[in-house]
Design a protein around this motif. Sequence first.
Motif, PDB file in Angstrom:
ATOM      1  N   LYS A 274       5.858   4.082   2.150  1.00 22.22           N
ATOM      2  CA  LYS A 274       6.547   5.156   2.870  1.00 22.22           C
ATOM      3  C   LYS A 274       7.303   4.604   4.077  1.00 22.22           C
ATOM      4  O   LYS A 274       8.442   4.983   4.345  1.00 22.22           O
ATOM      5  CB  LYS A 274       5.539   6.214   3.317  1.00 22.22           C
ATOM      6  CG  LYS A 274       4.866   6.961   2.165  1.00 22.22           C
ATOM      7  CD  LYS A 274       3.796   7.924   2.671  1.00 22.22           C
ATOM      8  CE  LYS A 274       3.077   8.602   1.511  1.00 22.22           C
ATOM      9  NZ  LYS A 274       1.976   9.481   2.000  1.00 22.22           N
TER      10      LYS A 274
ATOM     11  N   THR B  23       0.844  -1.196   0.000  1.00 15.68           N
ATOM     12  CA  THR B  23       0.000   0.000   0.000  1.00 15.68           C
ATOM     13  C   THR B  23       0.880   1.247   0.000  1.00 15.68           C
ATOM     14  O   THR B  23       2.084   1.200   0.272  1.00 15.68           O
ATOM     15  CB  THR B  23      -0.898   0.032   1.242  1.00 15.68           C
ATOM     16  OG1 THR B  23      -0.073   0.194   2.412  1.00 15.68           O
ATOM     17  CG2 THR B  23      -1.703  -1.261   1.367  1.00 15.68           C
ATOM     18  N   ASP B  24       0.280   2.399  -0.288  1.00 17.45           N
ATOM     19  CA  ASP B  24       1.029   3.652  -0.273  1.00 17.45           C
ATOM     20  C   ASP B  24       1.627   3.917   1.102  1.00 17.45           C
ATOM     21  O   ASP B  24       2.762   4.401   1.221  1.00 17.45           O
ATOM     22  CB  ASP B  24       0.127   4.823  -0.678  1.00 17.45           C
ATOM     23  CG  ASP B  24      -0.252   4.778  -2.151  1.00 17.45           C
ATOM     24  OD1 ASP B  24       0.449   4.075  -2.917  1.00 17.45           O
ATOM     25  OD2 ASP B  24      -1.231   5.449  -2.528  1.00 17.45           O
ATOM     26  N   GLU B  25       0.867   3.625   2.173  1.00 19.11           N
ATOM     27  CA  GLU B  25       1.366   3.841   3.528  1.00 19.11           C
ATOM     28  C   GLU B  25       2.553   2.934   3.820  1.00 19.11           C
ATOM     29  O   GLU B  25       3.550   3.351   4.418  1.00 19.11           O
ATOM     30  CB  GLU B  25       0.249   3.583   4.547  1.00 19.11           C
ATOM     31  CG  GLU B  25      -0.894   4.600   4.520  1.00 19.11           C
ATOM     32  CD  GLU B  25      -1.831   4.410   3.319  1.00 19.11           C
ATOM     33  OE1 GLU B  25      -1.778   3.312   2.696  1.00 19.11           O
ATOM     34  OE2 GLU B  25      -2.588   5.346   3.015  1.00 19.11           O
ATOM     35  N   GLU B  26       2.444   1.693   3.378  1.00 19.67           N
ATOM     36  CA  GLU B  26       3.546   0.756   3.595  1.00 19.67           C
ATOM     37  C   GLU B  26       4.789   1.167   2.815  1.00 19.67           C
ATOM     38  O   GLU B  26       5.918   1.053   3.321  1.00 19.67           O
ATOM     39  CB  GLU B  26       3.111  -0.652   3.183  1.00 19.67           C
ATOM     40  CG  GLU B  26       2.115  -1.279   4.145  1.00 19.67           C
ATOM     41  CD  GLU B  26       1.486  -2.542   3.584  1.00 19.67           C
ATOM     42  OE1 GLU B  26       1.012  -3.368   4.388  1.00 19.67           O
ATOM     43  OE2 GLU B  26       1.455  -2.699   2.333  1.00 19.67           O
TER      44      GLU B  26
END
Length: 438
Positions: free
Chosen positions: A250, A245-248
């Motif tokens: 980062k 995911t995008d959060e992961e």
Amino acid sequence: MKQLTHDSTILLVGGGTWGCSTALELARRGYKNITVLDSSPIPSPISAGNDVNKIMEEGFPSSTDSDEDYVWNRMHQLATNKWKRDSVYRPFYHPTGFVMAASQDDARHEVDSYIKSCQHKVRLLSTPEEFRSTMPEGILIGDFPGWKGFFQETGAGWVFARGALEAAYHEATRLGVQFVTGESKGKVARLLYDSENVIGAQTVDGTKHRADQTILCAGANSDQLFDFERQLRPTAWTLAHIQMTDEERKLWKDLPVLFNVNSGFFMEPDAQKGELKFVDEHPGYCNFIKDPETGEEMSIPFAKHQIPIQSEQKAREFLRQTVPQIADRPFSFARICWDADTPDRVFLIDHHPKYKSLVLAVGGSGDGFMMMPAVGVAIADELEGILELKLKKGFRWRPETAVGRNWRDTQNRWGGGGDVRDFQKVDEWTHIRESVAA
């Protein structure tokens, strides 16, 4: 054989990692008539170098090396200099650090040996908490059963493999190298010979590419074009990707490489697609068949963008030990990745003793990409007759080392079931949507 000049015609058979690095090096040295042949556009979807990342370990000078250790360390030094300072290669090296471990007694000496020889500061790791502390909180939440190892914060990391391969290709092209690719125009059907020498290669479309010097650097497929007297064993490994995911992405950015010699490794998600690449560690797969003429066992490479279920299970087991939160996610990509092992896992870079206009540049033995820039230098030096003596001795044509060779030798690799696997015995493969991008 004609004397080598900058106007000599030079033909490279193979446009993968070593072909592109060598073409670039030769063009930089002023050679004007270089042609590279490959069956696929660069980067080829089946090239081992067409990958999101590869482990990189920096080299260091040592005055106590044996000849074998000298070859290894010298090539590391040359590669490190290029990855850090060369304008083509420098953008792709990420010195994020390196966590190395073993989780079974049979391989602990491999880790201990690395620690003793390492010139960089390391922190020993033996508990789950210590391993978890090497990365931001919330990433390594596994139990690390039986793991013992170390964290080397400097002097290692990873390289963006496809990026470096493409950069070398584009710069070589800018400098005048001609790349001829495609299943008809670029795929080599056979080498061309006169009464005494190799004089080029013929492609599938019948075109004869004549050259003053021919360099055979076709990776695992090289022994289908020339008799290496069993010095090359085509061997494959397995890799897979999971979408993050995008959060992961980062949170997982700039992670050190995590490598267990018994079970596998992973690096941070790639910047282009946000996919995490990981590998299950094992001594390799071969595609064993009998040579119809000699009856000897041989291994024939083939391309496939799937991996055996056996490897999927082992890869997920590695993830459960380290990052169980993603271990059961579907794979977004997988493929087998071929290389060719020499008997001693040292490269073979040499003029053939009979065919003086043929340079053999093969036997990556699992370390070919890390050394990509240094290999280009070594091959160009061999072509020019200036390869330093210890490297020349180590990389020499050496069929005596393959006499009675056991093609099922694990060659000091660990993991899996402790043996070389056979594609002929694979019952089931993954069913990931086919893709041509690594």
